[in-house]
Design a protein around this motif. Structure first.
Motif, PDB file in Angstrom:
ATOM      1  N   ARG A 187       0.906  -1.355  -0.148  1.00  0.00           N
ATOM      2  CA  ARG A 187       0.025  -0.182  -0.084  1.00  0.00           C
ATOM      3  C   ARG A 187       0.827   1.112   0.020  1.00  0.00           C
ATOM      4  NH1 ARG A 187      -5.178  -1.539   0.393  1.00  0.00           N
ATOM      5  NH2 ARG A 187      -5.619  -3.718   1.248  1.00  0.00           N
ATOM      6  N   MET A 188       1.701   1.300  -0.945  1.00  0.00           N
ATOM      7  CA  MET A 188       2.854   2.250  -1.045  1.00  0.00           C
ATOM      8  C   MET A 188       2.028   3.680  -1.348  1.00  0.00           C
ATOM      9  SD  MET A 188       5.858   2.615  -3.545  1.00  0.00           S
ATOM     10  CE  MET A 188       7.227   3.663  -3.455  1.00  0.00           C
ATOM     11  N   PHE A 189       1.074   3.636  -2.059  1.00  0.00           N
ATOM     12  CA  PHE A 189      -0.016   4.803  -2.374  1.00  0.00           C
ATOM     13  C   PHE A 189      -1.198   4.008  -3.127  1.00  0.00           C
ATOM     14  CE2 PHE A 189       3.406   4.651  -5.952  1.00  0.00           C
ATOM     15  CZ  PHE A 189       2.498   4.188  -6.878  1.00  0.00           C
ATOM     16  N   TRP A 190      -2.198   4.880  -3.304  1.00  0.00           N
ATOM     17  CA  TRP A 190      -3.568   4.390  -3.551  1.00  0.00           C
ATOM     18  C   TRP A 190      -4.219   5.377  -4.746  1.00  0.00           C
ATOM     19  CZ3 TRP A 190      -4.214  -0.330  -3.694  1.00  0.00           C
ATOM     20  CH2 TRP A 190      -5.576  -0.925  -3.787  1.00  0.00           C
ATOM     21  N   ARG A 191      -5.160   4.963  -5.272  1.00  0.00           N
ATOM     22  CA  ARG A 191      -5.715   6.045  -6.256  1.00  0.00           C
ATOM     23  C   ARG A 191      -6.191   7.137  -5.268  1.00  0.00           C
ATOM     24  NH1 ARG A 191      -7.572   0.978  -8.095  1.00  0.00           N
ATOM     25  NH2 ARG A 191      -7.120   0.445 -10.403  1.00  0.00           N
ATOM     26  N   GLY A 192      -6.215   8.378  -5.950  1.00  0.00           N
ATOM     27  CA  GLY A 192      -6.616   9.568  -5.061  1.00  0.00           C
ATOM     28  C   GLY A 192      -5.420  10.136  -4.519  1.00  0.00           C
ATOM     29  N   ASP A 193      -4.360   9.461  -4.218  1.00  0.00           N
ATOM     30  CA  ASP A 193      -3.222  10.209  -3.391  1.00  0.00           C
ATOM     31  C   ASP A 193      -2.656  10.854  -4.520  1.00  0.00           C
ATOM     32  OD1 ASP A 193      -4.040   8.763  -1.363  1.00  0.00           O
ATOM     33  OD2 ASP A 193      -2.418   7.115  -1.432  1.00  0.00           O
ATOM     34  N   THR A 194      -1.843  11.911  -4.024  1.00  0.00           N
ATOM     35  CA  THR A 194      -0.787  12.794  -4.816  1.00  0.00           C
ATOM     36  C   THR A 194       0.495  12.219  -4.575  1.00  0.00           C
ATOM     37  OG1 THR A 194      -2.465  14.610  -4.993  1.00  0.00           O
ATOM     38  CG2 THR A 194      -0.033  14.903  -5.286  1.00  0.00           C
ATOM     39  N   VAL A 195       1.243  11.979  -5.220  1.00  0.00           N
ATOM     40  CA  VAL A 195       2.789  11.353  -5.191  1.00  0.00           C
ATOM     41  C   VAL A 195       3.718  12.184  -6.063  1.00  0.00           C
ATOM     42  CG1 VAL A 195       1.941   9.173  -4.621  1.00  0.00           C
ATOM     43  CG2 VAL A 195       2.536   9.813  -6.892  1.00  0.00           C
ATOM     44  N   GLU A 196       4.913  12.185  -5.449  1.00  0.00           N
ATOM     45  CA  GLU A 196       5.996  13.080  -6.234  1.00  0.00           C
ATOM     46  C   GLU A 196       7.202  12.070  -6.368  1.00  0.00           C
ATOM     47  OE1 GLU A 196       8.286  17.139  -6.468  1.00  0.00           O
ATOM     48  OE2 GLU A 196       7.022  16.785  -4.652  1.00  0.00           O
ATOM     49  N   VAL A 197       7.857  11.799  -7.229  1.00  0.00           N
ATOM     50  CA  VAL A 197       8.963  11.025  -7.729  1.00  0.00           C
ATOM     51  C   VAL A 197      10.059  12.026  -7.657  1.00  0.00           C
ATOM     52  CG1 VAL A 197      10.131   9.113  -8.957  1.00  0.00           C
ATOM     53  CG2 VAL A 197       7.753   9.154  -8.859  1.00  0.00           C
ATOM     54  N   LEU A 198      11.022  12.052  -6.453  1.00  0.00           N
ATOM     55  CA  LEU A 198      12.178  12.896  -6.309  1.00  0.00           C
ATOM     56  C   LEU A 198      12.928  12.645  -6.972  1.00  0.00           C
ATOM     57  CD1 LEU A 198      11.483  13.192  -2.313  1.00  0.00           C
ATOM     58  CD2 LEU A 198      10.534  14.947  -4.155  1.00  0.00           C
ATOM     59  N   GLU A 199      13.608  13.618  -7.880  1.00  0.00           N
ATOM     60  CA  GLU A 199      14.737  13.430  -8.691  1.00  0.00           C
ATOM     61  C   GLU A 199      16.034  13.613  -7.484  1.00  0.00           C
ATOM     62  OE1 GLU A 199      15.353  12.557 -11.652  1.00  0.00           O
ATOM     63  OE2 GLU A 199      13.040  12.438 -12.124  1.00  0.00           O
ATOM     64  N   ASN A 200      16.290  14.665  -7.144  1.00  0.00           N
ATOM     65  CA  ASN A 200      17.381  15.079  -6.057  1.00  0.00           C
ATOM     66  C   ASN A 200      16.749  16.310  -5.478  1.00  0.00           C
ATOM     67  OD1 ASN A 200      17.779  17.343  -7.735  1.00  0.00           O
ATOM     68  ND2 ASN A 200      19.337  15.919  -9.096  1.00  0.00           N
TER      69      ASN A 200
END
Length: 199
Positions: free
Chosen positions: A115-128
């Protein structure tokens, strides 16, 4: 016993054994299928995951039962072993050829089970630490890609399709439910100001 009875038994016994082997494989498959359905329901996994798991288990069970049945019918073990190693070699080549796809499928299973994230969540994949990462609201998670609706994009309605394996290669920031950038809702019908403490 007469010769015809012995000949009949020589034919009937292997056929009965093959039938019992196939019946046992079918019963085991039914049991495993129910277990897969329960796990899928418990972890809210998509139907694609359950379908692929059922087909893989069915292929292994029925393939093993077929080889065992052929052995009971008198097919040489050397022939069976040669066929098995040939299929294994082809499977190994296909595995390495499709490694990136299989990696994304495995990461999709990890996303659902942890359950790392789910539909409706806002996520950001961080570069640096210097650059902003890929950010958006999770619209869909399938076996290969996670689809994000971009936030803060110049173009309206754009989406990002991010391979699932990328979420395990970089740090991920998650907001639960909705984007934190959305303005706070203020009830204009209330006579009390939002800054006024409740009285």
């Amino acid at each position: 016993m007469p010769d015809w009875a012995n000949e009949t038994l020589d034919i009937a016994i292997p056929l009965i054994q093959v039938a019992l082997i196939l019946l046992a494989a079918w019963l085991v498959y039914r049991f495993v299928r129910r277990v897969i359905e329960r796990v899928t329901t418990s972890y809210a996994l998509p139907e694609d995951v359950a379908l692929i798991t059922r087909r893989t288990v069915g292929f292994l069970l029925y393939g093993g039962a077929l080889l065992w049945g052929l052995e009971r019918l008198g097919v040489s073990g050397t022939v069976l072993w040669g066929a098995f190693t040939g299929f294994a070699a082809v499977g190994a080549v296909a595995f390495f050829a499709a490694w990136s796809v299989l990696s994304n499928i495995f990461c999709a299973l990890l996303i659902f089970t942890t359950r790392m994230f789910w539909r409706g969540d806002t996520v950001e994949v961080l570069e640096n630490g210097e650059k902003p990462g890929l950010k958006g609201r999770v619209m869909d998670i399938n076996l290969v890609y996670t689809t994000l609706q971009e936030s803060g994009s110049a173009e309206e309605g754009t989406t990002l399709k991010i391979p699932n394996s990328m979420f395990f290669q970089r740090a991920v920031r998650r907001w639960h439910g909705s984007s934190p950038a959305l303005p706070r809702t203020v009830d204009l019908t209330s006579p009390r100001s939002p800054d006024t403490p409740p009285g």
